[in-house]
Scaffold this motif. Structure first.
Motif, PDB file in Angstrom:
ATOM      1  N   GLY A   1      70.065  28.411  50.743  1.00 22.11           N
ATOM      2  CA  GLY A   1      69.949  27.175  49.986  1.00 22.11           C
ATOM      3  C   GLY A   1      70.876  26.094  50.494  1.00 22.11           C
ATOM      4  O   GLY A   1      71.637  26.289  51.448  1.00 22.11           O
ATOM      5  N   ARG A   2      70.834  24.939  49.820  1.00 21.88           N
ATOM      6  CA  ARG A   2      71.589  23.770  50.288  1.00 21.88           C
ATOM      7  C   ARG A   2      72.605  23.245  49.275  1.00 21.88           C
ATOM      8  O   ARG A   2      73.302  22.268  49.561  1.00 21.88           O
ATOM      9  CB  ARG A   2      70.613  22.642  50.659  1.00 21.88           C
ATOM     10  CG  ARG A   2      69.718  23.004  51.855  1.00 21.88           C
ATOM     11  CD  ARG A   2      68.786  21.860  52.167  1.00 21.88           C
ATOM     12  NE  ARG A   2      67.824  22.162  53.212  1.00 21.88           N
ATOM     13  CZ  ARG A   2      67.996  21.892  54.508  1.00 21.88           C
ATOM     14  NH1 ARG A   2      69.112  21.336  54.919  1.00 21.88           N
ATOM     15  NH2 ARG A   2      67.051  22.180  55.374  1.00 21.88           N
ATOM     16  N   THR A   3      72.686  23.855  48.083  1.00 26.97           N
ATOM     17  CA  THR A   3      73.786  23.516  47.183  1.00 26.97           C
ATOM     18  C   THR A   3      75.054  24.170  47.726  1.00 26.97           C
ATOM     19  O   THR A   3      74.989  25.075  48.565  1.00 26.97           O
ATOM     20  CB  THR A   3      73.476  23.999  45.767  1.00 26.97           C
ATOM     21  OG1 THR A   3      73.032  25.361  45.822  1.00 26.97           O
ATOM     22  CG2 THR A   3      72.368  23.162  45.140  1.00 26.97           C
ATOM     23  N   MET A   4      76.225  23.762  47.272  1.00 24.83           N
ATOM     24  CA  MET A   4      77.452  24.128  47.986  1.00 24.83           C
ATOM     25  C   MET A   4      77.707  25.632  48.045  1.00 24.83           C
ATOM     26  O   MET A   4      78.155  26.158  49.060  1.00 24.83           O
ATOM     27  CB  MET A   4      78.655  23.403  47.391  1.00 24.83           C
ATOM     28  CG  MET A   4      78.754  21.945  47.794  1.00 24.83           C
ATOM     29  SD  MET A   4      78.714  21.626  49.582  1.00 24.83           S
ATOM     30  CE  MET A   4      80.265  22.350  50.102  1.00 24.83           C
ATOM     31  N   GLY A   5      77.423  26.348  46.968  1.00 25.00           N
ATOM     32  CA  GLY A   5      77.624  27.796  47.017  1.00 25.00           C
ATOM     33  C   GLY A   5      76.629  28.476  47.927  1.00 25.00           C
ATOM     34  O   GLY A   5      76.989  29.272  48.793  1.00 25.00           O
ATOM     35  N   SER A   6      75.343  28.165  47.743  1.00 25.62           N
ATOM     36  CA  SER A   6      74.310  28.785  48.577  1.00 25.62           C
ATOM     37  C   SER A   6      74.419  28.330  50.024  1.00 25.62           C
ATOM     38  O   SER A   6      74.131  29.095  50.955  1.00 25.62           O
ATOM     39  CB  SER A   6      72.921  28.482  48.012  1.00 25.62           C
ATOM     40  OG  SER A   6      72.677  27.092  47.976  1.00 25.62           O
ATOM     41  N   LEU A   7      74.856  27.087  50.233  1.00 28.30           N
ATOM     42  CA  LEU A   7      75.071  26.604  51.597  1.00 28.30           C
ATOM     43  C   LEU A   7      76.232  27.344  52.259  1.00 28.30           C
ATOM     44  O   LEU A   7      76.185  27.668  53.451  1.00 28.30           O
ATOM     45  CB  LEU A   7      75.355  25.098  51.580  1.00 28.30           C
ATOM     46  CG  LEU A   7      75.629  24.433  52.929  1.00 28.30           C
ATOM     47  CD1 LEU A   7      74.427  24.557  53.860  1.00 28.30           C
ATOM     48  CD2 LEU A   7      75.986  22.964  52.726  1.00 28.30           C
ATOM     49  N   SER A   8      77.252  27.660  51.490  1.00 31.89           N
ATOM     50  CA  SER A   8      78.388  28.416  52.026  1.00 31.89           C
ATOM     51  C   SER A   8      77.977  29.821  52.425  1.00 31.89           C
ATOM     52  O   SER A   8      78.627  30.452  53.260  1.00 31.89           O
ATOM     53  CB  SER A   8      79.513  28.471  50.988  1.00 31.89           C
ATOM     54  OG  SER A   8      79.972  27.174  50.672  1.00 31.89           O
ATOM     55  N   ALA A   9      76.886  30.310  51.835  1.00 39.56           N
ATOM     56  CA  ALA A   9      76.349  31.627  52.197  1.00 39.56           C
ATOM     57  C   ALA A   9      75.347  31.554  53.345  1.00 39.56           C
ATOM     58  O   ALA A   9      74.766  32.572  53.715  1.00 39.56           O
ATOM     59  CB  ALA A   9      75.681  32.259  50.982  1.00 39.56           C
ATOM     60  N   THR A  10      75.158  30.367  53.889  1.00 38.59           N
ATOM     61  CA  THR A  10      74.179  30.127  54.962  1.00 38.59           C
ATOM     62  C   THR A  10      74.920  29.739  56.231  1.00 38.59           C
ATOM     63  O   THR A  10      75.169  28.550  56.480  1.00 38.59           O
ATOM     64  CB  THR A  10      73.199  29.016  54.544  1.00 38.59           C
ATOM     65  OG1 THR A  10      72.539  29.387  53.329  1.00 38.59           O
ATOM     66  CG2 THR A  10      72.154  28.774  55.624  1.00 38.59           C
TER      67      THR A  10
END
Length: 464
Positions: free
Chosen positions: A204-213
């Motif tokens: 994903g592209r929200t900050m938490g999901s982006l940090s997992a990407t």
């Protein structure tokens, strides 16, 4: 088939005027003294069923007008789609395209499904939204159905509760937050907050999901990321013990990486990863946003795994709403018992419209006959890809995936093939590095698959 557009709107009137004007000029006799380069372009377009719209077309006129007011977060061709039905889309010039993308694995039941259209109309005239301050009939009904169908499918055997949200990124944000909350419950000192994801993933592209990407293309413009994330190598069993430690509160992984290149996790890797998570008390999340809901021929991609490899959380979205925004987080009691009132929330999530749609979609996608058909259709695609590999051995290296989430690994940039396919009436997309991704509607017919394979072969031939 006549082009149908909404009536009595300024946009519809504008589109109609542009279409009439364009058709009049398009059928005019071309001048005989055109420069040779222009004439070649005209001849080329005339030889294609769906050449990309020229600058004076209704599509290009409208997209140019609209782009002035749209944040430039996407790069798109000038094709403008106005209608869909089943496995097909029609553009503003009323040209027909076979859709092998399904809105990026969203339209599992195809475009403009009649039963869904009737349901949406009924619910729209009944109740759209009340907020989560109150109960409605459909949030709980969807939650119950997801738990029941998940357990019945042989997936996550201890599924217990569901949090409903609006998108895949929101679902993964919730999974990350829930993992942190479980970590705090297990270790009140706060040191158990580490999170693990894997290279090639997209969450994903929200900050938490982006940090997992862990993709620099997505992360660097918004760095620094949320602290506490570590990244592992997909399918590397030997590295698991060092990667997942006593300080790890959660691990998130796609059983089949979609955006990363249709990479399939081995059963052995997922079994070993789950075992390690149990040893250290880490929450295991399977992100099945793209590969779930029968796209692999089972309700969830991990349904084939033994119980010891089942997750604590499943995240879902995409096909869950067949185009209507909704996401879901399915948890076991180990997780849900740690979440208290006020820990998380959403304004729109769980609204009666989205949940009624998803309830209908899940009922249909959980059908075993549909799932058997998915496997049979996937086999037709794979056989077609094997033929293409023999036809273009220098171009096609590998076929990956399962069911109707398949990737064709190429030796070169696939962009010219995507354009050539589109101009011949087939929509396909990329993923990973030089990979063509195929995620058509699960309701696609055998003949539509074969027709798409023929167009793909022609498109490849035209670009070699």
């Amino acid at each position: 088939m006549a082009l149908r557009l909404p009536r009595h709107t300024a946009l519809a009137s504008s589109i109609k005027r542009l279409s009439v004007r364009y058709m009049a000029t398009a059928t005019a006799t071309p001048a005989s003294n055109l420069p040779s380069q222009v004439q070649r372009s005209i001849d080329r377009d005339a030889s294609l069923p769906n050449p990309d719209p020229p600058a004076d077309s209704p599509s290009s006129t409208l997209t140019t007008q609209h782009l002035k007011h749209m944040v430039a977060t996407y790069s798109r061709p000038s094709v403008m789609f106005v209608r869909g039905e089943g496995s097909y889309l029609w553009d503003l010039e009323n040209r027909k395209y076979l859709d092998f993308t399904a809105g990026i694995a969203v339209n599992g039941l195809g475009h403009s499904d009649p039963a869904l259209a009737r349901l949406i109309a009924d619910q729209a005239s009944t109740l759209l939204h009340t907020s989560n301050l109150y109960f409605n009939p459909w949030t709980g009904a969807l939650s119950e159905l997801l738990v029941q169908k998940t357990v019945q499918s042989g997936a996550m055997h201890d599924a217990a509760s569901v949090f409903v949200c609006n998108s895949g990124s929101e679902a993964n944000e919730a999974a990350i937050k829930f993992s942190r909350k479980v970590g705090k419950a297990l270790d009140p000192t706060g040191s158990k907050y580490g999170l693990v994801s894997f290279h090639g993933s997209f969450h994903g592209r929200t900050m938490g999901s982006l940090s997992a990407t862990p993709n620099p293309k997505y992360q660097e413009p918004f760095s620094p990321m949320v602290p506490g994330f570590k990244y592992g190598t997909y399918n590397d069993i030997e590295a698991i013990d060092e990667l997942v430690t006593a300080e790890t509160c959660g691990v998130i992984i796609e059983p089949i990486q979609g955006e990363g290149g249709v990479n399939v996790a081995t059963d052995e890797f997922l079994i070993a990863l789950a075992k390690r998570c149990r040893e250290v008390g880490a929450v295991l999340t399977y992100d099945e946003i793209q590969c779930g809901l029968s796209r692999t021929g089972t309700l969830w991609a991990h349904s084939r795994l033994p119980k010891e490899a089942h997750p604590d959380i499943i995240t879902s979205a995409k096909a869950l709403g067949n185009g209507f925004p909704i996401g879901a987080v399915i948890t076991n009691a180990t997780v849900s018992d740690k979440i208290k009132v006020g820990d998380h929330g959403t304004t729109y999530g769980g609204n009666p419209m989205a949940c009624r749609i998803a309830h209908h979609v899940v009922e249909r996608l959980a059908n075993t006959t549909l799932q058997e058909d998915v496997l049979a259709k996937g086999k037709i695609l794979e056989e077609g890809f094997d033929h293409l590999r023999r036809q273009f051995p220098a171009l096609i290296k590998e076929v990956r995936g399962r069911g109707l989430i398949l990737g064709l690994q190429l030796t070169q940039d696939p962009s010219p093939i995507i354009k050539a396919a589109r101009e011949r009436g087939l929509l396909i997309i990329t993923c990973g590095t030089n990979t063509l991704r195929f995620v058509p509607p699960l309701t696609i017919t055998d003949e539509e698959i074969r027709a798409g394979l023929r167009i793909l072969s022609d498109a490849i031939q035209a670009t070699q």
